[in-house]
Write an enzyme that holds these catalytic residues in place. Sequence first.
Site, PDB file in Angstrom:
ATOM      1  N   THR A   1      11.275 -13.081 -29.592  1.00  0.00           N
ATOM      2  CA  THR A   1      10.310 -12.018 -29.875  1.00  0.00           C
ATOM      3  C   THR A   1       9.622 -12.239 -31.216  1.00  0.00           C
ATOM      4  O   THR A   1      10.208 -12.848 -32.126  1.00  0.00           O
ATOM      5  CB  THR A   1      11.043 -10.658 -29.895  1.00  0.00           C
ATOM      6  OG1 THR A   1      10.175  -9.669 -30.439  1.00  0.00           O
ATOM      7  CG2 THR A   1      12.307 -10.689 -30.754  1.00  0.00           C
ATOM      8  N   ASP A   2       8.419 -11.689 -31.343  1.00  0.00           N
ATOM      9  CA  ASP A   2       7.713 -11.781 -32.632  1.00  0.00           C
ATOM     10  C   ASP A   2       8.407 -10.955 -33.712  1.00  0.00           C
ATOM     11  O   ASP A   2       8.128 -11.112 -34.899  1.00  0.00           O
ATOM     12  CB  ASP A   2       6.245 -11.350 -32.486  1.00  0.00           C
ATOM     13  CG  ASP A   2       6.059  -9.911 -32.020  1.00  0.00           C
ATOM     14  OD1 ASP A   2       7.059  -9.218 -31.744  1.00  0.00           O
ATOM     15  OD2 ASP A   2       4.887  -9.472 -31.934  1.00  0.00           O
ATOM     16  N   GLU A   3       9.334 -10.066 -33.292  1.00  0.00           N
ATOM     17  CA  GLU A   3      10.005  -9.214 -34.284  1.00  0.00           C
ATOM     18  C   GLU A   3      10.876 -10.023 -35.232  1.00  0.00           C
ATOM     19  O   GLU A   3      11.279  -9.520 -36.281  1.00  0.00           O
ATOM     20  CB  GLU A   3      10.840  -8.128 -33.592  1.00  0.00           C
ATOM     21  CG  GLU A   3       9.976  -7.169 -32.819  1.00  0.00           C
ATOM     22  CD  GLU A   3      10.635  -5.824 -32.540  1.00  0.00           C
ATOM     23  OE1 GLU A   3      11.652  -5.493 -33.163  1.00  0.00           O
ATOM     24  OE2 GLU A   3      10.100  -5.104 -31.680  1.00  0.00           O
TER      25      GLU A   3
ATOM     26  N   LYS B   1      18.207 -11.042 -32.320  1.00  0.00           N
ATOM     27  CA  LYS B   1      17.338 -12.024 -31.649  1.00  0.00           C
ATOM     28  C   LYS B   1      17.112 -13.234 -32.569  1.00  0.00           C
ATOM     29  O   LYS B   1      17.108 -14.380 -32.114  1.00  0.00           O
ATOM     30  CB  LYS B   1      15.990 -11.393 -31.270  1.00  0.00           C
ATOM     31  CG  LYS B   1      16.060 -10.313 -30.197  1.00  0.00           C
ATOM     32  CD  LYS B   1      16.496 -10.822 -28.830  1.00  0.00           C
ATOM     33  CE  LYS B   1      15.465 -11.699 -28.156  1.00  0.00           C
ATOM     34  NZ  LYS B   1      15.909 -12.068 -26.773  1.00  0.00           N
TER      35      LYS B   1
ATOM     36  N   TYR C   1      18.302  -5.008 -33.751  1.00  0.00           N
ATOM     37  CA  TYR C   1      17.782  -5.739 -32.590  1.00  0.00           C
ATOM     38  C   TYR C   1      17.137  -7.052 -33.022  1.00  0.00           C
ATOM     39  O   TYR C   1      17.497  -8.134 -32.537  1.00  0.00           O
ATOM     40  CB  TYR C   1      16.766  -4.883 -31.815  1.00  0.00           C
ATOM     41  CG  TYR C   1      15.876  -5.701 -30.890  1.00  0.00           C
ATOM     42  CD1 TYR C   1      16.396  -6.289 -29.741  1.00  0.00           C
ATOM     43  CD2 TYR C   1      14.524  -5.915 -31.195  1.00  0.00           C
ATOM     44  CE1 TYR C   1      15.588  -7.069 -28.909  1.00  0.00           C
ATOM     45  CE2 TYR C   1      13.723  -6.687 -30.369  1.00  0.00           C
ATOM     46  CZ  TYR C   1      14.252  -7.266 -29.233  1.00  0.00           C
ATOM     47  OH  TYR C   1      13.475  -8.038 -28.411  1.00  0.00           O
TER      48      TYR C   1
HETATM   49  P1  NAD Z   1      14.871  -5.018 -20.511  1.00  0.00           P
HETATM   50  O1  NAD Z   1      15.735  -4.204 -21.401  1.00  0.00           O
HETATM   51  O2  NAD Z   1      13.881  -4.341 -19.654  1.00  0.00           O
HETATM   52  O3  NAD Z   1      15.781  -5.901 -19.548  1.00  0.00           O
HETATM   53  C1  NAD Z   1      16.928  -6.558 -19.989  1.00  0.00           C
HETATM   54  C2  NAD Z   1      17.726  -7.023 -18.765  1.00  0.00           C
HETATM   55  O4  NAD Z   1      18.857  -7.756 -19.232  1.00  0.00           O
HETATM   56  C3  NAD Z   1      18.250  -5.873 -17.914  1.00  0.00           C
HETATM   57  O5  NAD Z   1      18.048  -6.160 -16.554  1.00  0.00           O
HETATM   58  C4  NAD Z   1      19.737  -5.834 -18.233  1.00  0.00           C
HETATM   59  O6  NAD Z   1      20.537  -5.350 -17.169  1.00  0.00           O
HETATM   60  C5  NAD Z   1      20.009  -7.299 -18.532  1.00  0.00           C
HETATM   61  N1  NAD Z   1      21.190  -7.487 -19.393  1.00  0.00           N
HETATM   62  C6  NAD Z   1      21.465  -6.828 -20.554  1.00  0.00           C
HETATM   63  N2  NAD Z   1      22.636  -7.257 -21.040  1.00  0.00           N
HETATM   64  C7  NAD Z   1      23.100  -8.218 -20.193  1.00  0.00           C
HETATM   65  C8  NAD Z   1      24.238  -9.050 -20.183  1.00  0.00           C
HETATM   66  N3  NAD Z   1      25.179  -8.961 -21.144  1.00  0.00           N
HETATM   67  N4  NAD Z   1      24.389  -9.928 -19.175  1.00  0.00           N
HETATM   68  C9  NAD Z   1      23.455 -10.018 -18.186  1.00  0.00           C
HETATM   69  N5  NAD Z   1      22.364  -9.246 -18.141  1.00  0.00           N
HETATM   70  C10 NAD Z   1      22.178  -8.360 -19.143  1.00  0.00           C
HETATM   71  O7  NAD Z   1      14.185  -6.078 -21.468  1.00  0.00           O
HETATM   72  P2  NAD Z   1      12.710  -6.718 -21.425  1.00  0.00           P
HETATM   73  O8  NAD Z   1      11.764  -5.835 -22.126  1.00  0.00           O
HETATM   74  O9  NAD Z   1      12.429  -7.166 -20.037  1.00  0.00           O
HETATM   75  O10 NAD Z   1      12.938  -7.995 -22.347  1.00  0.00           O
HETATM   76  C11 NAD Z   1      13.429  -9.219 -21.794  1.00  0.00           C
HETATM   77  C12 NAD Z   1      13.538 -10.247 -22.897  1.00  0.00           C
HETATM   78  O11 NAD Z   1      12.272 -10.443 -23.524  1.00  0.00           O
HETATM   79  C13 NAD Z   1      14.493  -9.835 -24.026  1.00  0.00           C
HETATM   80  O12 NAD Z   1      15.190 -10.972 -24.427  1.00  0.00           O
HETATM   81  C14 NAD Z   1      13.568  -9.346 -25.135  1.00  0.00           C
HETATM   82  O13 NAD Z   1      14.159  -9.553 -26.397  1.00  0.00           O
HETATM   83  C15 NAD Z   1      12.364 -10.248 -24.931  1.00  0.00           C
HETATM   84  N6  NAD Z   1      11.060  -9.704 -25.346  1.00  0.00           N
HETATM   85  C16 NAD Z   1      10.648  -8.468 -24.903  1.00  0.00           C
HETATM   86  C17 NAD Z   1       9.373  -8.018 -25.246  1.00  0.00           C
HETATM   87  C18 NAD Z   1       8.863  -6.679 -24.758  1.00  0.00           C
HETATM   88  O14 NAD Z   1       7.782  -6.255 -25.187  1.00  0.00           O
HETATM   89  N7  NAD Z   1       9.543  -5.977 -23.879  1.00  0.00           N
HETATM   90  C19 NAD Z   1       8.533  -8.815 -26.035  1.00  0.00           C
HETATM   91  C20 NAD Z   1       8.999 -10.057 -26.483  1.00  0.00           C
HETATM   92  C21 NAD Z   1      10.263 -10.501 -26.107  1.00  0.00           C
HETATM   93  O1  DAU Z   2       7.181  -7.102 -30.302  1.00  0.00           O
HETATM   94  C1  DAU Z   2       8.047  -7.377 -29.264  1.00  0.00           C
HETATM   95  C2  DAU Z   2       9.044  -6.252 -29.098  1.00  0.00           C
HETATM   96  O2  DAU Z   2       8.321  -5.150 -28.561  1.00  0.00           O
HETATM   97  C3  DAU Z   2      10.214  -6.617 -28.202  1.00  0.00           C
HETATM   98  O3  DAU Z   2      10.965  -7.630 -28.818  1.00  0.00           O
HETATM   99  C4  DAU Z   2      11.109  -5.395 -27.947  1.00  0.00           C
HETATM  100  O4  DAU Z   2      12.114  -5.726 -27.010  1.00  0.00           O
HETATM  101  C5  DAU Z   2      10.235  -4.287 -27.366  1.00  0.00           C
HETATM  102  O5  DAU Z   2      11.018  -3.128 -27.175  1.00  0.00           O
HETATM  103  C6  DAU Z   2       9.069  -3.987 -28.288  1.00  0.00           C
HETATM  104  O6  DAU Z   2       9.532  -3.386 -29.538  1.00  0.00           O
HETATM  105  P1  DAU Z   2       8.769  -2.139 -30.219  1.00  0.00           P
HETATM  106  O7  DAU Z   2       9.730  -1.468 -31.093  1.00  0.00           O
HETATM  107  O8  DAU Z   2       7.475  -2.574 -30.788  1.00  0.00           O
HETATM  108  O9  DAU Z   2       8.444  -1.297 -28.870  1.00  0.00           O
HETATM  109  P2  DAU Z   2       8.552   0.277 -28.550  1.00  0.00           P
HETATM  110  O10 DAU Z   2       7.899   0.476 -27.226  1.00  0.00           O
HETATM  111  O11 DAU Z   2       9.919   0.791 -28.745  1.00  0.00           O
HETATM  112  O12 DAU Z   2       7.629   0.922 -29.677  1.00  0.00           O
HETATM  113  C7  DAU Z   2       6.263   0.548 -29.827  1.00  0.00           C
HETATM  114  C8  DAU Z   2       5.711   1.340 -31.008  1.00  0.00           C
HETATM  115  O13 DAU Z   2       5.639   2.728 -30.643  1.00  0.00           O
HETATM  116  C9  DAU Z   2       6.560   1.291 -32.260  1.00  0.00           C
HETATM  117  O14 DAU Z   2       5.726   1.263 -33.407  1.00  0.00           O
HETATM  118  C10 DAU Z   2       7.347   2.593 -32.235  1.00  0.00           C
HETATM  119  C11 DAU Z   2       6.398   3.557 -31.529  1.00  0.00           C
HETATM  120  N1  DAU Z   2       7.046   4.611 -30.715  1.00  0.00           N
HETATM  121  C12 DAU Z   2       7.961   4.239 -29.786  1.00  0.00           C
HETATM  122  C13 DAU Z   2       8.596   5.186 -29.003  1.00  0.00           C
HETATM  123  C14 DAU Z   2       9.636   4.790 -27.989  1.00  0.00           C
HETATM  124  C15 DAU Z   2       6.693   5.950 -30.880  1.00  0.00           C
HETATM  125  O15 DAU Z   2       5.827   6.281 -31.720  1.00  0.00           O
HETATM  126  N2  DAU Z   2       7.314   6.888 -30.099  1.00  0.00           N
HETATM  127  C16 DAU Z   2       8.264   6.577 -29.186  1.00  0.00           C
HETATM  128  O16 DAU Z   2       8.822   7.508 -28.535  1.00  0.00           O
END
Ligand code: NAD
Ligand code: DAU
Length: 344
Positions: A125-127, A157, A153
């Site tokens: 992730t970019d985080e 990562k 988190y």
């Molecule tokens: P998500 O939370 O929707 O899904 C995570 C999945 O992993 C779920 O199906 C969960 O059951 C499974 N899981 C969790 N723990 C596990 C374990 N111990 N063993 C096997 N399976 C397990 O997450 P997402 O948003 O789809 O993100 C997927 C990946 O992409 C993550 O690695 C996250 O860090 C990365 N990522 C997410 C975003 C985003 O915006 N959502 C952006 C950049 C990177």
């Molecule tokens: O940048 C990539 C990341 O993006 C991934 O690595 C993470 O898995 C994914 O969850 C996401 O992280 P963020 O923290 O950016 O996403 P989130 O949707 O939780 O929040 C987006 C923005 O919105 C953040 O600035 C917090 C704000 N927010 C979020 C929630 C849930 C609110 O203002 N209110 C809310 O209730």
Amino acid sequence: MNIIVTGGAGFIGSNFVFYELKQHPEDRIICVDKLTYAGNLSTLEPVLHNPAFRFVKLDICDRDGIYKLFEEEKPDIVVNFAAESHVDRSIENPTIFLETNIIGTSVLMDACRKYGITRYHQVSTDEVYGDLPLDRPDLLFHEDTPIHTSSPYSTSKASADLLVQAYHRTYGLPVSISRCSNNYGPYQFPEKLIPLMIANALADKKLPVYGEGLNVRDWLYVEDHCKAIDLIMRKGTVGEIYNIGGHNEMRNIDIVKLILDYLGKPYSLIEHVTDRKGHDRRYAIDPTKIHNELGWLPETMFKDGIKKTIQWYLDNKEWWENIIRGDYQNYYKEMYGKKEVIGS
Ligand code: NAD
Ligand code: DAU
């Protein structure tokens, strides 16, 4: 090829499973998922009977189970999406983030070393780069931007990324890493900003915006992320990191207003609440490397992607209503009950 996709019952992983089965019907996808609160087997219903697909309920930290699966399947490629992914949850309880995101990654790579693979791809992730100031639009995250994490988190990562690089250097494991910005699209769990705001707006519930809502995220449609990972794991250079992002920076408050506009709901539903602890201000990715080396470009413009996404949540109410009927109610009370309203 046999491809193990971990976390394939979650948001991005399930979209990736669908993408792979469609684009590469010659390959076999073995989805490994523990089915935590964020994993949903019903999402994978359309492919459960596809002979090119197998679902295995398994924790990536379960060494014996993972080794047994590798022995059975002899995967060529492993793509690791499995993670605890929600920043707010990591602030409440970091431990499970360390277990799954760090230990789980090491177990998978140990299996890769033991049984041999052609590529291990880590979905990061970019985080891991921390955040950028709001008043310096000229600054972007590059692949060599130093790691500087904020939340448990992002720290978990980043730790996993360092382990992946260590396994490459020490054991010669053929790895790659991608670091993507915020994804949006179908099947995202309604704890994340966009689906949470859609679900609340549809129920005429308050929309909890953290602080003033001025934090900036760089949004990418999930299918564009899937396409990028597919390219990297097949054609990307071993040992390399690739940033993925859509040059689409938006303030949270503007996203929330856009959702309300689309649904014809009033801005009075917006409630500014206590800010997230350690809240990252701005993320912005420079995706030049993946563009130059692999020809990747995002295909879905935000204005189209967000409409498609909102429409998906309107058309698939059963999917997310089932989720928010269960344990989610307790999560919501615990997470948002203690937040103070700071204006509207
Ligand atoms: P998500 O939370 O929707 O899904 C995570 C999945 O992993 C779920 O199906 C969960 O059951 C499974 N899981 C969790 N723990 C596990 C374990 N111990 N063993 C096997 N399976 C397990 O997450 P997402 O948003 O789809 O993100 C997927 C990946 O992409 C993550 O690695 C996250 O860090 C990365 N990522 C997410 C975003 C985003 O915006 N959502 C952006 C950049 C990177
Ligand atoms: O940048 C990539 C990341 O993006 C991934 O690595 C993470 O898995 C994914 O969850 C996401 O992280 P963020 O923290 O950016 O996403 P989130 O949707 O939780 O929040 C987006 C923005 O919105 C953040 O600035 C917090 C704000 N927010 C979020 C929630 C849930 C609110 O203002 N209110 C809310 O209730």
